[in-house]
Enzyme design. Sequence first.
Site, PDB file in Angstrom:
ATOM      1  CG  HIS A 198      -1.351   1.288   1.460  1.00 43.51           C
ATOM      2  ND1 HIS A 198      -3.247   1.124   1.338  1.00 43.51           N
ATOM      3  CD2 HIS A 198      -1.027   2.481   1.583  1.00 43.51           C
ATOM      4  CE1 HIS A 198      -3.316   2.358   1.344  1.00 43.51           C
ATOM      5  NE2 HIS A 198      -2.575   2.925   1.538  1.00 43.51           N
ATOM      6  CD  GLU A 199       1.936   3.464   3.538  1.00 42.49           C
ATOM      7  OE1 GLU A 199       2.217   5.087   2.598  1.00 42.49           O
ATOM      8  OE2 GLU A 199       0.713   3.519   3.995  1.00 42.49           O
ATOM      9  CG  HIS A 212       0.842   6.051  -0.800  1.00 45.58           C
ATOM     10  ND1 HIS A 212      -0.795   6.126  -0.794  1.00 45.58           N
ATOM     11  CD2 HIS A 212       0.150   5.654   0.904  1.00 45.58           C
ATOM     12  CE1 HIS A 212      -1.961   6.139  -0.007  1.00 45.58           C
ATOM     13  NE2 HIS A 212      -1.456   5.836   0.689  1.00 45.58           N
ATOM     14  CD  GLU A 241      -4.563   6.175   2.160  1.00 42.83           C
ATOM     15  OE1 GLU A 241      -5.027   5.554   2.432  1.00 42.83           O
ATOM     16  OE2 GLU A 241      -4.001   7.157   2.051  1.00 42.83           O
TER      17      GLU A 241
END
Length: 617
Positions: free
Chosen positions: A170-171, A174, A257
């Site tokens: 997930h990070e 980003h 997100e």
Amino acid sequence: MDFFDHQDTARQRTGLLVFLFSLAVLIITGLVSVLSIGIYYGVTGEPFDQRTAILYVLLCFVGVIFVVAISSMIRLSELSSNGGRGVAESIGGKLISSNTLDAKHRQLLNIVEEMAIASGIPVPPVYVMSEERGINAFAAGMSIDDAVIGVTQGALDSFTRDELQGVVAHEFSHVLNGDMRLNTRLIGVLFGITCIAHFGHLVLDSTHYSRRTSRSSSDSNKGFMVIMLIAIVCLVFGWVGTLFGSMIKAAISRQREFLADASAVQFTRNDQGIAGALKKIGGHTAGSSLNSQTSNQMSHMMFGQSSLSGFTGFFATHPPLDERIRRIEPNWDGSFSLRGQSQDTAFSHEQVSGFASGADAVPQDVLPTFTEFTETGKQLISQLPQDLVDIAREPYSARFIALKLIFDGSDIQREMIKGHIPMASHAALLPWLDYDLPLHLRLPLLELAIPSLKSLSEGQKNRLCEVLRELSQTDNHYSLGEWCVINLLEKQILVSFGATRQNKNLKQLKQSVYWLLRELSWVSHSSPIEAQSAFNNAIASLSLPEVALEPASNSWRLSRAELELLLQLKPQERRLFVKACRLAIESDGKITVAEGELYRVIASFLDVPEPPLTISI
């Protein structure tokens, strides 16, 4: 879950919200300008001159824009100079040593290393917020080279390896999708709007002081009234702008997100990892909340909602947990995981000083759910000798890895390397000079050493790069392998990159494009006919005019200069060029180590994340 559809939707909505954010800034600036002029004419009673009024409105508009722009640039400059490390340390993060013996830290670093190598970005430094018991994580930085990953102690204590991998993916989304830069820019612009209100406060304070110390008259009273009313307008609209700006920023964050959750599923093909992590937050006593006061400014960078939000969620930087979970797992029964259900059997097998690979890395029942994206990193690292991996992870000895990759077996280079290694380390390090490292593992080993090398002082980094160049000149031949090692290292650890304006297209820099594609075509093919065909295909994909393929120059120093010129390309143009490079390489159906290394350096230099190419054996 149709994560590709979610990704497209999130990107489209983010673009609309960024437009609304910019529009809000312009509207607020315009209202402040118009009302300020209206107040001036209303209080002074001077005759209304339309031309003069328009001129004053424009001057006031430019002045407010100037204040917002200068304030934003100052704030962005502060964030850029401190980088991801500054953000991590400001919210209580502590850097995890790359040679840590802590089992939980080692597991986290293993996941970050395999994900970074597989996705084609530098291995980022990893921070842990050891005082935070809530479950959360973040990615921070202004660029791929500057990125850091951080997690809370609560996350380490609660997550299984699958869940931790889902959060790291997930990070990484980003990082790969440019969210860090977007978030940082939003912070800067929002700070600029806030400065309008601070300016109003400053004017009111100074006016109040001047009013007390000066003699009053009819004209001075009017002047003070005008200034005070304009200050009040700035104060009101500054805070109103900040209010609506925060709402739009939160809405942008919520869309990113969703995009990151979808990307985490895409990267791992394991929807239960990220879904399980979100369920753990819902079942944890502290949730995803953080105690650090400074974390409020960075709340939109976190994995979960780090602070309470009012107004029915208008200021919530993250979507509701149940909505995020149901997008990933539509048939979810609504129950959250309890904190006690923490570590799976994989953790007991994680090597404290090494990398958990093969069957010990994850439970057998979930192995089929992982894709080549994550497996590639595991496989490459698992092929490296453990002692070399330990050397790469040790800040004191990581410099030896770069020296070894330049070493050509000559006595001259051996003596030079001895001179740059402390005498006490000779027995442990020098025998590895003669180790026959498989060629396809050279750059993965170097990338494992990057976090340790980043911890060196700027003087030590520059000296290391100088030594590597001196070693490469001992035989008066600057080989492609030496060029790849030196340039990849310099790009990832030196601070001299990243300031170039990205405003050119491929046609404007076509000579540099031709040069690099020509060199790549000759590296990929020995036959002139095949090289010309590969070159033509790559050029055609960029819609550039075909030209005759000139002989290879084999001047890698000049190739570095041409590559630096391509740093001026717009981001989308960079991606197109890297795709053209891959097209040239794959035209003959096989990929050599030299091709793979050159492709890796070009992609890294242009900040285009690309997974490593599969080398033909």
